[in-house]
Write a protein that holds these residues in place. Structure first.
Motif, PDB file in Angstrom:
ATOM      1  N   ILE A  29      48.130  31.016  29.345  1.00  0.00           N
ATOM      2  CA  ILE A  29      47.008  31.512  30.138  1.00  0.00           C
ATOM      3  C   ILE A  29      47.483  32.362  31.324  1.00  0.00           C
ATOM      4  CG2 ILE A  29      46.776  29.549  31.728  1.00  0.00           C
ATOM      5  CD1 ILE A  29      43.708  29.775  31.213  1.00  0.00           C
ATOM      6  N   VAL A  30      48.758  32.231  31.656  1.00  0.00           N
ATOM      7  CA  VAL A  30      49.303  33.010  32.766  1.00  0.00           C
ATOM      8  C   VAL A  30      49.213  34.515  32.491  1.00  0.00           C
ATOM      9  CG1 VAL A  30      51.702  32.984  31.976  1.00  0.00           C
ATOM     10  CG2 VAL A  30      51.217  33.161  34.404  1.00  0.00           C
ATOM     11  N   PHE A  31      49.244  34.923  31.236  1.00  0.00           N
ATOM     12  CA  PHE A  31      49.197  36.358  30.934  1.00  0.00           C
ATOM     13  C   PHE A  31      47.837  36.965  31.251  1.00  0.00           C
ATOM     14  CE2 PHE A  31      52.755  34.747  28.425  1.00  0.00           C
ATOM     15  CZ  PHE A  31      53.760  35.514  29.002  1.00  0.00           C
ATOM     16  N   PRO A  32      46.730  36.445  30.699  1.00  0.00           N
ATOM     17  CA  PRO A  32      45.454  37.029  31.128  1.00  0.00           C
ATOM     18  C   PRO A  32      45.185  36.772  32.611  1.00  0.00           C
ATOM     19  CG  PRO A  32      45.065  35.123  29.737  1.00  0.00           C
ATOM     20  CD  PRO A  32      46.537  35.433  29.664  1.00  0.00           C
ATOM     21  N   GLY A  33      45.711  35.646  33.122  1.00  0.00           N
ATOM     22  CA  GLY A  33      45.563  35.373  34.555  1.00  0.00           C
ATOM     23  C   GLY A  33      46.284  36.402  35.409  1.00  0.00           C
ATOM     24  N   GLY A  34      47.446  36.823  34.967  1.00  0.00           N
ATOM     25  CA  GLY A  34      48.196  37.856  35.691  1.00  0.00           C
ATOM     26  C   GLY A  34      47.477  39.190  35.674  1.00  0.00           C
ATOM     27  N   TYR A  35      46.961  39.563  34.511  1.00  0.00           N
ATOM     28  CA  TYR A  35      46.182  40.806  34.428  1.00  0.00           C
ATOM     29  C   TYR A  35      44.935  40.707  35.299  1.00  0.00           C
ATOM     30  CZ  TYR A  35      49.005  42.483  30.523  1.00  0.00           C
ATOM     31  OH  TYR A  35      50.038  42.933  29.746  1.00  0.00           O
ATOM     32  N   LEU A  36      44.305  39.548  35.313  1.00  0.00           N
ATOM     33  CA  LEU A  36      43.135  39.336  36.166  1.00  0.00           C
ATOM     34  C   LEU A  36      43.518  39.496  37.632  1.00  0.00           C
ATOM     35  CD1 LEU A  36      40.204  38.517  36.717  1.00  0.00           C
ATOM     36  CD2 LEU A  36      40.920  36.118  36.478  1.00  0.00           C
ATOM     37  N   GLY A  37      44.634  38.914  38.030  1.00  0.00           N
ATOM     38  CA  GLY A  37      45.085  39.037  39.416  1.00  0.00           C
ATOM     39  C   GLY A  37      45.330  40.487  39.808  1.00  0.00           C
ATOM     40  N   LEU A  38      45.961  41.246  38.924  1.00  0.00           N
ATOM     41  CA  LEU A  38      46.188  42.668  39.205  1.00  0.00           C
ATOM     42  C   LEU A  38      44.868  43.423  39.333  1.00  0.00           C
ATOM     43  CD1 LEU A  38      49.178  43.452  36.815  1.00  0.00           C
ATOM     44  CD2 LEU A  38      49.205  43.535  39.327  1.00  0.00           C
ATOM     45  N   ALA A  39      43.928  43.133  38.443  1.00  0.00           N
ATOM     46  CA  ALA A  39      42.636  43.813  38.496  1.00  0.00           C
ATOM     47  C   ALA A  39      41.879  43.469  39.774  1.00  0.00           C
ATOM     48  CB  ALA A  39      41.801  43.459  37.261  1.00  0.00           C
ATOM     49  N   VAL A  40      41.906  42.189  40.161  1.00  0.00           N
ATOM     50  CA  VAL A  40      41.244  41.775  41.404  1.00  0.00           C
ATOM     51  C   VAL A  40      41.877  42.457  42.606  1.00  0.00           C
ATOM     52  CG1 VAL A  40      40.876  39.808  42.967  1.00  0.00           C
ATOM     53  CG2 VAL A  40      40.383  39.571  40.528  1.00  0.00           C
ATOM     54  N   ALA A  41      43.201  42.500  42.638  1.00  0.00           N
ATOM     55  CA  ALA A  41      43.897  43.162  43.749  1.00  0.00           C
ATOM     56  C   ALA A  41      43.570  44.645  43.792  1.00  0.00           C
ATOM     57  CB  ALA A  41      45.402  42.930  43.637  1.00  0.00           C
ATOM     58  N   SER A  42      43.541  45.289  42.627  1.00  0.00           N
ATOM     59  CA  SER A  42      43.205  46.714  42.582  1.00  0.00           C
ATOM     60  C   SER A  42      41.782  46.954  43.081  1.00  0.00           C
ATOM     61  CB  SER A  42      43.345  47.258  41.156  1.00  0.00           C
ATOM     62  OG  SER A  42      44.679  47.252  40.755  1.00  0.00           O
ATOM     63  N   LEU A  43      40.860  46.094  42.669  1.00  0.00           N
ATOM     64  CA  LEU A  43      39.483  46.228  43.122  1.00  0.00           C
ATOM     65  C   LEU A  43      39.364  46.020  44.616  1.00  0.00           C
ATOM     66  CD1 LEU A  43      36.471  46.582  42.580  1.00  0.00           C
ATOM     67  CD2 LEU A  43      36.363  44.141  41.970  1.00  0.00           C
ATOM     68  N   ALA A  44      39.990  44.958  45.104  1.00  0.00           N
ATOM     69  CA  ALA A  44      39.927  44.667  46.544  1.00  0.00           C
ATOM     70  C   ALA A  44      40.494  45.809  47.369  1.00  0.00           C
ATOM     71  CB  ALA A  44      40.647  43.364  46.844  1.00  0.00           C
ATOM     72  N   LEU A  45      41.627  46.329  46.947  1.00  0.00           N
ATOM     73  CA  LEU A  45      42.263  47.412  47.701  1.00  0.00           C
ATOM     74  C   LEU A  45      41.496  48.726  47.564  1.00  0.00           C
ATOM     75  CD1 LEU A  45      45.975  46.534  46.918  1.00  0.00           C
ATOM     76  CD2 LEU A  45      44.836  46.382  49.160  1.00  0.00           C
ATOM     77  N   ALA A  46      40.772  48.893  46.473  1.00  0.00           N
ATOM     78  CA  ALA A  46      39.984  50.119  46.290  1.00  0.00           C
ATOM     79  C   ALA A  46      38.758  50.154  47.196  1.00  0.00           C
ATOM     80  CB  ALA A  46      39.550  50.254  44.828  1.00  0.00           C
ATOM     81  N   VAL A  47      38.215  48.986  47.517  1.00  0.00           N
ATOM     82  CA  VAL A  47      36.987  48.957  48.324  1.00  0.00           C
ATOM     83  C   VAL A  47      37.240  48.734  49.801  1.00  0.00           C
ATOM     84  CG1 VAL A  47      35.541  48.274  46.380  1.00  0.00           C
ATOM     85  CG2 VAL A  47      36.534  46.520  47.847  1.00  0.00           C
ATOM     86  N   VAL A  48      38.471  48.391  50.171  1.00  0.00           N
ATOM     87  CA  VAL A  48      38.809  48.212  51.583  1.00  0.00           C
ATOM     88  C   VAL A  48      38.897  49.582  52.229  1.00  0.00           C
ATOM     89  CG1 VAL A  48      40.618  47.471  53.172  1.00  0.00           C
ATOM     90  CG2 VAL A  48      39.980  46.011  51.269  1.00  0.00           C
ATOM     91  N   PRO A  49      38.213  49.773  53.331  1.00  0.00           N
ATOM     92  CA  PRO A  49      38.256  51.094  53.993  1.00  0.00           C
ATOM     93  C   PRO A  49      39.617  51.436  54.565  1.00  0.00           C
ATOM     94  CG  PRO A  49      36.768  49.592  55.187  1.00  0.00           C
ATOM     95  CD  PRO A  49      37.325  48.850  54.019  1.00  0.00           C
TER      96      PRO A  49
END
Length: 116
Positions: free
Chosen positions: A96-116
């Protein structure tokens, strides 16, 4: 902050593009994993296309089309929430660490994309 966004998003693009290629080629580990979680094999090209589209959208976001980048990151977050949920539903925890890792990257990318 832009440097963090750039680095994390490039890593997310490369990871998703790489796994999309593996899905399209039906790599042995992809087929084994999808079989283990009960995913029909005819779904692989469609899921690969979603991952590739997410990677392309993130790239567009880096190139200045911010709304597409945010939408792509959000789409990847939802996609990998589904992947983690599939692992939990079938009780396949050893990888489960593999989809979890991809999820973590996607969440980080989203968070950093919306931070001003």
């Amino acid at each position: 902050m832009f440097t963090a966004y750039l680095i994390i998003t490039v890593i997310t693009i490369l990871a998703n593009a790489g796994i999309a290629v593996a899905d399209f080629l039906r790599a042995e580990f992809v087929v084994a994993n999808s079989t283990e979680v009960g995913l029909p094999q005819n779904w692989l090209p469609w899921l690969a296309a979603l991952k590739a589209a997410g990677a392309a959208g993130l790239l567009l976001g880096l190139l200045g089309v911010t709304a597409i980048g945010v939408a792509a990151a959000a789409g990847l977050v939802l996609f990998f929430i589904g992947a983690v949920a599939a692992h939990i539903r079938i009780r396949v925890y050893h990888n489960i660490v593999f989809p979890g890792g991809y999820l973590g990257l996607a969440v980080a990318s989203l968070a950093l994309a919306v931070v001003p």
